[in-house]
Design a protein around this motif. Structure first.
Motif, PDB file in Angstrom:
ATOM      1  N   VAL A 179       0.834  -1.203   0.000  1.00 25.74           N
ATOM      2  CA  VAL A 179       0.000   0.000   0.000  1.00 25.74           C
ATOM      3  C   VAL A 179       0.870   1.254   0.000  1.00 25.74           C
ATOM      4  N   VAL A 180       1.857   1.282   0.875  1.00 21.55           N
ATOM      5  CA  VAL A 180       2.710   2.468   0.995  1.00 21.55           C
ATOM      6  C   VAL A 180       3.610   2.631  -0.228  1.00 21.55           C
ATOM      7  N   ASP A 181       4.100   1.539  -0.761  1.00 23.65           N
ATOM      8  CA  ASP A 181       4.922   1.595  -1.971  1.00 23.65           C
ATOM      9  C   ASP A 181       4.134   2.224  -3.115  1.00 23.65           C
ATOM     10  N   ALA A 182       2.914   1.744  -3.320  1.00 22.46           N
ATOM     11  CA  ALA A 182       2.071   2.299  -4.383  1.00 22.46           C
ATOM     12  C   ALA A 182       1.773   3.770  -4.135  1.00 22.46           C
ATOM     13  N   PHE A 183       1.499   4.136  -2.889  1.00 22.20           N
ATOM     14  CA  PHE A 183       1.193   5.522  -2.535  1.00 22.20           C
ATOM     15  C   PHE A 183       2.347   6.440  -2.938  1.00 22.20           C
ATOM     16  N   ILE A 184       3.561   6.032  -2.603  1.00 17.95           N
ATOM     17  CA  ILE A 184       4.711   6.899  -2.887  1.00 17.95           C
ATOM     18  C   ILE A 184       5.067   6.883  -4.364  1.00 17.95           C
ATOM     19  N   HIS A 185       4.800   5.776  -5.061  1.00 20.13           N
ATOM     20  CA  HIS A 185       4.963   5.807  -6.517  1.00 20.13           C
ATOM     21  C   HIS A 185       4.124   6.928  -7.120  1.00 20.13           C
ATOM     22  N   ILE A 186       2.926   7.082  -6.606  1.00 22.88           N
ATOM     23  CA  ILE A 186       2.037   8.123  -7.138  1.00 22.88           C
ATOM     24  C   ILE A 186       2.554   9.509  -6.782  1.00 22.88           C
ATOM     25  N   THR A 187       2.948   9.709  -5.521  1.00 22.27           N
ATOM     26  CA  THR A 187       3.402  11.043  -5.126  1.00 22.27           C
ATOM     27  C   THR A 187       4.678  11.453  -5.847  1.00 22.27           C
ATOM     28  N   GLU A 188       5.521  10.492  -6.206  1.00 18.90           N
ATOM     29  CA  GLU A 188       6.749  10.831  -6.943  1.00 18.90           C
ATOM     30  C   GLU A 188       6.433  11.437  -8.307  1.00 18.90           C
ATOM     31  N   GLN A 189       5.255  11.118  -8.842  1.00 20.14           N
ATOM     32  CA  GLN A 189       4.850  11.661 -10.135  1.00 20.14           C
ATOM     33  C   GLN A 189       3.931  12.869  -9.984  1.00 20.14           C
ATOM     34  N   TYR A 190       3.230  12.945  -8.883  1.00 19.98           N
ATOM     35  CA  TYR A 190       2.188  13.955  -8.678  1.00 19.98           C
ATOM     36  C   TYR A 190       2.677  15.184  -7.915  1.00 19.98           C
ATOM     37  N   LEU A 191       3.477  14.984  -6.886  1.00 20.72           N
ATOM     38  CA  LEU A 191       3.876  16.088  -6.013  1.00 20.72           C
ATOM     39  C   LEU A 191       5.143  16.762  -6.537  1.00 20.72           C
ATOM     40  N   THR A 192       4.992  17.472  -7.645  1.00 20.15           N
ATOM     41  CA  THR A 192       6.115  18.186  -8.241  1.00 20.15           C
ATOM     42  C   THR A 192       5.728  19.654  -8.409  1.00 20.15           C
ATOM     43  N   TYR A 193       5.322  20.057  -9.620  1.00 22.31           N
ATOM     44  CA  TYR A 193       4.806  21.413  -9.850  1.00 22.31           C
ATOM     45  C   TYR A 193       3.791  21.344 -10.982  1.00 22.31           C
ATOM     46  N   PRO A 194       2.835  22.276 -11.026  1.00 24.66           N
ATOM     47  CA  PRO A 194       1.746  22.206 -12.013  1.00 24.66           C
ATOM     48  C   PRO A 194       2.233  22.451 -13.436  1.00 24.66           C
ATOM     49  N   VAL A 195       1.699  21.663 -14.375  1.00 25.92           N
ATOM     50  CA  VAL A 195       1.956  21.887 -15.809  1.00 25.92           C
ATOM     51  C   VAL A 195       0.639  21.809 -16.587  1.00 25.92           C
ATOM     52  N   HIS A 225       8.608  14.487 -13.102  1.00 24.15           N
ATOM     53  CA  HIS A 225       8.730  13.443 -12.085  1.00 24.15           C
ATOM     54  C   HIS A 225       9.785  13.853 -11.062  1.00 24.15           C
ATOM     55  N   ASP A 226       9.666  13.309  -9.867  1.00 25.55           N
ATOM     56  CA  ASP A 226      10.632  13.578  -8.803  1.00 25.55           C
ATOM     57  C   ASP A 226      11.610  12.409  -8.640  1.00 25.55           C
ATOM     58  N   TRP A 227      11.224  11.373  -7.888  1.00 25.70           N
ATOM     59  CA  TRP A 227      11.984  10.149  -7.620  1.00 25.70           C
ATOM     60  C   TRP A 227      13.181  10.330  -6.686  1.00 25.70           C
ATOM     61  N   ALA A 267      22.263  15.373  -7.870  1.00 25.96           N
ATOM     62  CA  ALA A 267      21.315  16.356  -8.407  1.00 25.96           C
ATOM     63  C   ALA A 267      19.997  15.642  -8.678  1.00 25.96           C
ATOM     64  N   LEU A 268      19.197  15.463  -7.639  1.00 25.50           N
ATOM     65  CA  LEU A 268      17.973  14.682  -7.720  1.00 25.50           C
ATOM     66  C   LEU A 268      16.748  15.586  -7.780  1.00 25.50           C
ATOM     67  N   GLY A 269      15.600  14.984  -8.079  1.00 26.93           N
ATOM     68  CA  GLY A 269      14.333  15.704  -8.053  1.00 26.93           C
ATOM     69  C   GLY A 269      13.934  16.265  -9.392  1.00 26.93           C
ATOM     70  N   GLU A 270      12.690  16.775  -9.451  1.00 29.28           N
ATOM     71  CA  GLU A 270      12.133  17.261 -10.708  1.00 29.28           C
ATOM     72  C   GLU A 270      12.855  18.487 -11.253  1.00 29.28           C
ATOM     73  N   LYS A 271      13.538  19.212 -10.348  1.00 34.58           N
ATOM     74  CA  LYS A 271      14.311  20.374 -10.784  1.00 34.58           C
ATOM     75  C   LYS A 271      15.807  20.161 -10.598  1.00 34.58           C
ATOM     76  N   GLN A 272      16.188  18.924 -10.276  1.00 31.05           N
ATOM     77  CA  GLN A 272      17.593  18.572 -10.061  1.00 31.05           C
ATOM     78  C   GLN A 272      18.241  19.457  -8.985  1.00 31.05           C
ATOM     79  N   ASP A 273      17.447  19.862  -8.017  1.00 28.02           N
ATOM     80  CA  ASP A 273      17.944  20.769  -6.988  1.00 28.02           C
ATOM     81  C   ASP A 273      18.190  20.085  -5.644  1.00 28.02           C
ATOM     82  N   VAL A 274      18.019  18.772  -5.609  1.00 24.30           N
ATOM     83  CA  VAL A 274      18.319  18.038  -4.373  1.00 24.30           C
ATOM     84  C   VAL A 274      19.775  17.607  -4.445  1.00 24.30           C
TER      85      VAL A 274
END
Length: 385
Positions: A190-206, A260-262, A365-372
């Protein structure tokens, strides 16, 4: 919304009793290597059911694929393929077995050192053996995508790859096969699937409302079904919907045309490789701090997430974001998954060790903006200590 290509050739056979469909799905003259994990596939009778469905086909078994599939074990499977002249692979298990089978399918035909498949993120894969899957643990979505993650114990490295050549030809999804899963594995899924979704969803609006609404609906379904999956383990409808949510979470549909984040996964992989902690638990202990430390760059989507998924619409911006992160952490904890590094006996010294591995593996340099960068990764780990 960004431009994109979408391709997914996997045939899904979903429902109770669908394992019998293997007789139609696997080539009649195939010599099949059946890959699985531990003894559960045998103990529950699933392996016997698979073999019965395969009928008179020549079958070779390969068990022992780990919860985090290792390069060392998978290369043994490659040797079996060459020795036995196998021409079709069948994964029976969860995401780890399927991930491992993807690597085996590519490595068996790879010219050169198979480790380069992972070092090149799959770019060097030009062909792979045909394979199908029988899913017994919904979590990773590996049954309907072209991604794989493999650990090499020798290097304490956990790397991933993607290739259109390793889409499963088919996947059989029978929800009744999940009834005997331990609570720990159900919660992890359940938690794995949840975070798979947030890695794609919780970034910035397009301006991608289709993907946003789809992702939000999947998250709400997991929040609703997660506790029921633990309290009602033999409820077919609960397990059927949970299985399909986990598949949809990473089938590629909700991730097209958006950033995507990841970063949570990349840091979590290091914890799994170093300390052998369940994948879902490593990312559950990273995500809350990840969202907290990056609240400014993720502000719009965090506010949207809070309102649409958790019903949080009152308070200041920071109060609403705090509440959304708290709700997320509380959901993971309610599923029985701890969310602090200290819950797993990790300390400040462990963070130093994790940082060394992140730098060694080029995770700078991780994340959707490579700022991590490394400094941000350390801050995230400290926030979750």
């Amino acid at each position: 919304m960004y431009s994109f290509d979408y391709y997914n050739p996997t045939h899904i056979s979903f429902g109770e009793g669908k394992i019998a469909e293997l007789d139609k799905l696997v080539p009649s003259k195939a010599k099949v290597l059946v890959l699985f994990g531990g003894n559960s596939a045998k103990r529950t009778g699933t392996l016997d059911e698979v073999k019965t469905a395969l009928g008179q086909r020549d079958i070779v078994e390969f068990g022992g694929i780990e919860a985090n599939p290792t390069y060392e074990t998978l290369m043994q499977a490659v040797a079996v393929i060459k020795e036995e002249k196998i021409d079709f692979l069948l994964a029976v298990g969860g995401g780890s077995v399927i991930d491992g089978t993807k690597f085996v399918a590519a490595a068996a035909l790879f010219e050169g050192e198979p480790w380069d498949i992972l070092l090149s993120w799959g770019a060097k894969v030009t062909e792979a053996m045909p394979f199908g899957t029988v899913l017994t643990l919904p979590a990773t979505g590996s049954e309907m995508n072209s991604a794989s993650v493999v650990t090499r114990k020798e290097f304490q490295a956990k790397l991933s790859f993607m290739s259109d050549h390793v889409f499963p030809q088919f996947s059989v999804l029978d929800p009744s096969k999940t009834f005997t899963l331990p609570e720990r594995q159900v919660a992890n899924g359940v938690v794995d699937a949840f975070i798979h979704i947030t890695e794609q969803y919780l970034t910035y609006p397009v301006n991608a409302p289709v993907q946003d609404r789809f992702a939000e609906g999947l998250l709400q379904t997991l929040i609703e079904l997660g506790p029921k999956a633990l309290s009602q383990p033999d409820d077919f409808d609960v397990r059927a919907n949970l299985m399909w949510v986990a598949t949809m979470a990473l089938s590629g549909v909700i991730g097209k045309g958006i950033p995507h984040d990841w970063a949570t996964h990349m840091i979590g992989h290091e914890l799994t490789a170093l300390y052998d902690i369940d994948h879902a638990r490593t990312i559950a202990m990273i995500l809350p701090g990840m969202l907290d430390c990056r609240r400014d760059s993720k502000q719009e989507k965090l506010l949207q997430y809070g309102e649409r998924v958790w019903g949080i619409s009152q308070g200041t911006i920071d109060e609403r974001i705090d509440a959304a992160i708290t709700k997320t952490r509380e959901f993971f904890e309610a599923m029985g998954i701890k969310t602090r590094l200290s819950d797993y006996d990790l300390t400040a010294a462990s963070i130093d060790e994790i940082m060394t591995k992140l730098e060694k593996h080029g995770m700078t340099a991780l994340g959707e903006k490579q700022d991590v960068d490394l400094a941000m990764s350390r801050k995230i780990l400290e926030r979750n200590l």
